[in-house]
Every structure is written in C-alpha cells, then in structure tokens.
Scaffold this motif. Sequence first.
Motif, PDB file in Angstrom:
ATOM      1  N   ASP A  73      -1.925  11.747  -4.117  1.00  0.00           N
ATOM      2  CA  ASP A  73      -0.502  11.774  -4.462  1.00  0.00           C
ATOM      3  C   ASP A  73       0.347  10.763  -3.702  1.00  0.00           C
ATOM      4  OD1 ASP A  73      -0.530  12.898  -1.999  1.00  0.00           O
ATOM      5  OD2 ASP A  73       0.185  14.869  -2.621  1.00  0.00           O
ATOM      6  N   LYS A  74      -0.281  10.002  -2.817  1.00  0.00           N
ATOM      7  CA  LYS A  74       0.483   8.923  -2.165  1.00  0.00           C
ATOM      8  C   LYS A  74      -0.008   7.613  -2.801  1.00  0.00           C
ATOM      9  CE  LYS A  74       1.217   6.834   2.343  1.00  0.00           C
ATOM     10  NZ  LYS A  74       0.786   6.859   3.744  1.00  0.00           N
ATOM     11  N   LEU A  75       0.785   7.099  -3.719  1.00  0.00           N
ATOM     12  CA  LEU A  75       0.312   5.986  -4.542  1.00  0.00           C
ATOM     13  C   LEU A  75       1.066   4.700  -4.187  1.00  0.00           C
ATOM     14  CD1 LEU A  75       0.065   7.854  -7.981  1.00  0.00           C
ATOM     15  CD2 LEU A  75      -1.568   7.815  -6.092  1.00  0.00           C
ATOM     16  N   ILE A  76       0.302   3.696  -3.776  1.00  0.00           N
ATOM     17  CA  ILE A  76       0.892   2.449  -3.280  1.00  0.00           C
ATOM     18  C   ILE A  76       0.535   1.324  -4.243  1.00  0.00           C
ATOM     19  CG2 ILE A  76       0.883   0.795  -1.358  1.00  0.00           C
ATOM     20  CD1 ILE A  76      -0.154   3.193   0.396  1.00  0.00           C
ATOM     21  N   VAL A  77       1.544   0.642  -4.753  1.00  0.00           N
ATOM     22  CA  VAL A  77       1.282  -0.458  -5.683  1.00  0.00           C
ATOM     23  C   VAL A  77       1.600  -1.779  -4.997  1.00  0.00           C
ATOM     24  CG1 VAL A  77       1.894  -1.477  -7.903  1.00  0.00           C
ATOM     25  CG2 VAL A  77       1.809   1.005  -7.667  1.00  0.00           C
ATOM     26  N   VAL A  78       0.610  -2.661  -4.924  1.00  0.00           N
ATOM     27  CA  VAL A  78       0.812  -3.984  -4.328  1.00  0.00           C
ATOM     28  C   VAL A  78       1.177  -4.958  -5.448  1.00  0.00           C
ATOM     29  CG1 VAL A  78      -0.218  -5.836  -2.942  1.00  0.00           C
ATOM     30  CG2 VAL A  78      -0.944  -3.463  -2.583  1.00  0.00           C
ATOM     31  N   THR A  79       2.384  -5.507  -5.370  1.00  0.00           N
ATOM     32  CA  THR A  79       2.817  -6.379  -6.468  1.00  0.00           C
ATOM     33  C   THR A  79       3.284  -7.728  -5.942  1.00  0.00           C
ATOM     34  OG1 THR A  79       5.075  -5.590  -6.347  1.00  0.00           O
ATOM     35  CG2 THR A  79       3.637  -4.498  -7.916  1.00  0.00           C
ATOM     36  N   SER A  80       3.735  -8.527  -6.857  1.00  0.00           N
ATOM     37  CA  SER A  80       4.281  -9.835  -6.506  1.00  0.00           C
ATOM     38  C   SER A  80       5.498 -10.075  -7.392  1.00  0.00           C
ATOM     39  CB  SER A  80       3.217 -10.905  -6.734  1.00  0.00           C
ATOM     40  OG  SER A  80       2.713 -10.772  -8.046  1.00  0.00           O
ATOM     41  N   LYS A  81       6.089 -11.226  -7.236  1.00  0.00           N
ATOM     42  CA  LYS A  81       7.306 -11.561  -7.995  1.00  0.00           C
ATOM     43  C   LYS A  81       7.074 -11.379  -9.502  1.00  0.00           C
ATOM     44  CE  LYS A  81      10.472 -15.523  -7.715  1.00  0.00           C
ATOM     45  NZ  LYS A  81      11.506 -14.814  -8.352  1.00  0.00           N
ATOM     46  N   GLY A  82       8.067 -10.831 -10.164  1.00  0.00           N
ATOM     47  CA  GLY A  82       7.988 -10.727 -11.625  1.00  0.00           C
ATOM     48  C   GLY A  82       7.297  -9.473 -12.135  1.00  0.00           C
ATOM     49  N   LYS A  83       6.957  -8.542 -11.225  1.00  0.00           N
ATOM     50  CA  LYS A  83       6.227  -7.351 -11.677  1.00  0.00           C
ATOM     51  C   LYS A  83       7.091  -6.086 -11.585  1.00  0.00           C
ATOM     52  CE  LYS A  83       1.716  -9.234 -11.395  1.00  0.00           C
ATOM     53  NZ  LYS A  83       0.407  -8.890 -11.917  1.00  0.00           N
ATOM     54  N   GLU A  84       8.397  -6.277 -11.573  1.00  0.00           N
ATOM     55  CA  GLU A  84       9.312  -5.139 -11.383  1.00  0.00           C
ATOM     56  C   GLU A  84       9.194  -4.106 -12.502  1.00  0.00           C
ATOM     57  OE1 GLU A  84      10.192  -8.321 -11.131  1.00  0.00           O
ATOM     58  OE2 GLU A  84      10.429  -8.420  -8.965  1.00  0.00           O
ATOM     59  N   ALA A 128       6.155   0.756  -3.144  1.00  0.00           N
ATOM     60  CA  ALA A 128       5.981  -0.661  -3.481  1.00  0.00           C
ATOM     61  C   ALA A 128       5.699  -1.479  -2.227  1.00  0.00           C
ATOM     62  CB  ALA A 128       7.236  -1.185  -4.149  1.00  0.00           C
ATOM     63  N   VAL A 129       4.680  -2.327  -2.321  1.00  0.00           N
ATOM     64  CA  VAL A 129       4.373  -3.262  -1.242  1.00  0.00           C
ATOM     65  C   VAL A 129       4.262  -4.632  -1.884  1.00  0.00           C
ATOM     66  CG1 VAL A 129       2.607  -3.962   0.410  1.00  0.00           C
ATOM     67  CG2 VAL A 129       3.152  -1.559   0.162  1.00  0.00           C
ATOM     68  N   ARG A 130       4.819  -5.619  -1.245  1.00  0.00           N
ATOM     69  CA  ARG A 130       4.855  -6.936  -1.873  1.00  0.00           C
ATOM     70  C   ARG A 130       3.854  -7.876  -1.202  1.00  0.00           C
ATOM     71  NH1 ARG A 130       9.174  -8.452  -5.797  1.00  0.00           N
ATOM     72  NH2 ARG A 130       9.459 -10.656  -5.497  1.00  0.00           N
ATOM     73  N   GLN A 131       2.973  -8.459  -1.988  1.00  0.00           N
ATOM     74  CA  GLN A 131       2.081  -9.512  -1.470  1.00  0.00           C
ATOM     75  C   GLN A 131       2.767 -10.845  -1.758  1.00  0.00           C
ATOM     76  OE1 GLN A 131      -1.615 -10.125  -3.558  1.00  0.00           O
ATOM     77  NE2 GLN A 131      -2.660 -10.914  -1.745  1.00  0.00           N
ATOM     78  N   VAL A 142      -5.136  -5.751  -0.227  1.00  0.00           N
ATOM     79  CA  VAL A 142      -5.403  -4.453   0.416  1.00  0.00           C
ATOM     80  C   VAL A 142      -4.835  -4.459   1.843  1.00  0.00           C
ATOM     81  CG1 VAL A 142      -7.237  -2.903   1.244  1.00  0.00           C
ATOM     82  CG2 VAL A 142      -7.411  -3.948  -1.041  1.00  0.00           C
ATOM     83  N   LEU A 143      -5.019  -5.571   2.539  1.00  0.00           N
ATOM     84  CA  LEU A 143      -4.493  -5.686   3.910  1.00  0.00           C
ATOM     85  C   LEU A 143      -2.964  -5.568   3.931  1.00  0.00           C
ATOM     86  CD1 LEU A 143      -5.143  -6.237   6.896  1.00  0.00           C
ATOM     87  CD2 LEU A 143      -5.138  -8.692   6.381  1.00  0.00           C
ATOM     88  N   THR A 144      -2.322  -6.064   2.893  1.00  0.00           N
ATOM     89  CA  THR A 144      -0.861  -5.987   2.783  1.00  0.00           C
ATOM     90  C   THR A 144      -0.378  -4.532   2.759  1.00  0.00           C
ATOM     91  OG1 THR A 144      -0.961  -8.015   1.488  1.00  0.00           O
ATOM     92  CG2 THR A 144       1.110  -6.831   1.416  1.00  0.00           C
ATOM     93  N   ALA A 145      -1.242  -3.633   2.289  1.00  0.00           N
ATOM     94  CA  ALA A 145      -0.860  -2.214   2.181  1.00  0.00           C
ATOM     95  C   ALA A 145      -1.106  -1.445   3.481  1.00  0.00           C
ATOM     96  CB  ALA A 145      -1.632  -1.566   1.030  1.00  0.00           C
ATOM     97  N   ARG A 146      -1.552  -2.145   4.517  1.00  0.00           N
ATOM     98  CA  ARG A 146      -1.977  -1.474   5.749  1.00  0.00           C
ATOM     99  C   ARG A 146      -0.942  -0.506   6.324  1.00  0.00           C
ATOM    100  NH1 ARG A 146      -4.502  -4.707  10.888  1.00  0.00           N
ATOM    101  NH2 ARG A 146      -5.312  -2.896  11.969  1.00  0.00           N
ATOM    102  N   ASP A 147       0.287  -0.961   6.522  1.00  0.00           N
ATOM    103  CA  ASP A 147       1.311  -0.098   7.129  1.00  0.00           C
ATOM    104  C   ASP A 147       1.616   1.098   6.238  1.00  0.00           C
ATOM    105  OD1 ASP A 147       1.453  -1.621   9.331  1.00  0.00           O
ATOM    106  OD2 ASP A 147       3.323  -2.652   8.790  1.00  0.00           O
TER     107      ASP A 147
END
Length: 287
Positions: free
Chosen positions: A51-62, A101-104, A114-119
């Motif tokens: 239930d803790k869902l983290i999406v790693v995105t980049s510009k233009g994926k809003e 949301a986590v931004r790469q 995956v490393l970008t989602a570390r925190d």
Amino acid sequence: MNSLRTCVFPCAGFGTRFFPATKVIPKEMLPLVDKPILQYGIEEARDSGLDKLIVVTSKGKETIFDHFDRTAELERSLRERGKDELLAEVDAVSRMVDLIAVRQKEALGLGHAVLTARDAVGNEPFAVVLPDDVILAEVPALSQMRSVFEDTGRPVVALMEVSEEETSRYGIVAGELVSERRFRVTEMVEKPKENPPSPYAIIGRYILPPDIFPLLEKTQQGAGGEIQLTDAMAELVRQGDFYGYVFEGTRYDAGEKLGYLKATVDYALRHPKLGREFREYLKDAVL
Ligand code: UTP
C-alpha cells in the motif's frame, strides 16, 4: 524481518520502442483495453497487499498522477447527468491509491531509477514492478513471489521460461530449481549469446532488501551508459541466498508494439463486457 508494504514503479524511461506514440504520451498511460497500462501494475501491487506505492517519473509524465487523482469537475458533471455507472468507475480509480512521486532528473537507467526512490522507500524491503511487463494471472504474480519472500526473507525475482533463441534478449539466471517453481539463483548472465545457463529469464518484478541501495550507488554505468539493476543484483547474489520464482501466468511486453497488441487482444477477449463481441469480430477479421 520487516514486512513488505512498498512497491516502486519506475516510469521515467523514454519509451523509444513505442515511438512515435510515446513521444508525448507516457507509455504507462497507453490504454490496454480500457485502463492505462500502469493501472494493471498498481492493481497487482494493491492485490498483493502493498500500500505504499512510489512512482518514479520524469518531465512530462504528470498525467500519471492526474489519472489517480480526484476529478471534481468531471465527477460533478457525471452526477448531474445521472451517469452513475461511469461516475462509480471514475470514483473507484481516484480512490484506489495514494501515490508517492519521485522524480528521476536524468534517464540514467533502471538501476538509477530505483536508487532515486531510496529516501521514499527507507530502510525496508520493497518490491519493484516494471509497468510495461504486464502479467495476466489468476493469483497476482507479485503475490506469488511474496510468499517466497515471506518464507525465506531473501530477495526474489520473477522468472519466465524462454526458448533458447530468446535467451539473448534477457537477463538469464544460473542455479537450480529447488521446488516446482522456486529457483535458487547462483549467478545472473545478461543477454547470453550462447550456452544460456538455464531457460529462465528475469521479468520485471523484484522483491529486494534495502541493501541493494549501497550496491546501486557503487554500480558503475554499464551497458548503454546506464546504471543497471542487474549489476547490483548480481552482487547481492554473491552475498547470500537469492531466489527466483517461475510465476504462473502470461507475461506481455507492452512496452513494444507487438507485445502491446498481443496483450490488447488477450485482455479484450477476457473483458466482461467486450469479450464476446470482440471474439466474434476477431473470428471474421482473421478468416
Ligand atoms: P525500458 O528500457 O523497458 O523502458 O526500461 P524505456 O527506457 O522507457 O523504453 P525503451 O527501451 O526506450 O523503449 C525498463 C523500465 O525502467 C524504467 C522505464 O520507464 C521502464 O519502466 N526506466 C528506465 C526508468 O525509470 N529510468 C530510466 O532511466 C530507464
């Protein structure tokens, strides 16, 4: 052992295999029948108890976040026009999950994503789902893998049997089957040109410990100048028990055109409202 509640969805790639469709539209938002591709992965994670869902995105994926957000104006309009069934569908998606949301900032590879989602993950085990690997299964693939993780407390990757000609397109595991579907991994070989150590390919589902993060940090940019998740996992394999699970179900690579078409046909055939008519149509179309 911490229990598993987190899932990371790396969605920051360019989707070049699906150009030009994905030049502006994120491939995760392409519809598979009537839901965006990512929604299948999100539902799989939710149905596997995460239930803790983290999406790693980049510009233009809003649009990814907009899709799972409330849409007050649309809801009001549907309510006023008495479109209750549509309203319920829209409402169910908005209430389905809360995404983090986590931004790469640069597409430096899956490992880097995956490393970008570390925190956001913290010091806990977590799952990774590659949304374009869509898996049609009675029991969600992640849920099948979760049982192995809960049993062993060790990392688990999803495995699929492939033909010898196909092994050069995948990461292939070496090791042995220790039960009908459970595989103890002793090595990972990236895209072997010949003599694959097994017919089992790694597919886009992983359950990993937080120990992967320092390994990813140390991982040099590998093939294609990208930080590869496989390189860090190979190090994890050297450090202790590591499992694969030959999941029950059918996997589609919906990140490329043919795989996407196959997935569309199979999901449409199973669709409760469209399936019967679509089957009739297909019969005529292929004759
Ligand atoms: P893929 O190679 O399948 O996706 O990466 P891609 O790079 O988007 O697509 P192509 O190859 O150009 O067509 C596997 C997963 O890793 C994510 C992608 O979004 C996909 O879900 N990814 C890849 C990132 O999040 N960041 C990256 O830097 C690279």
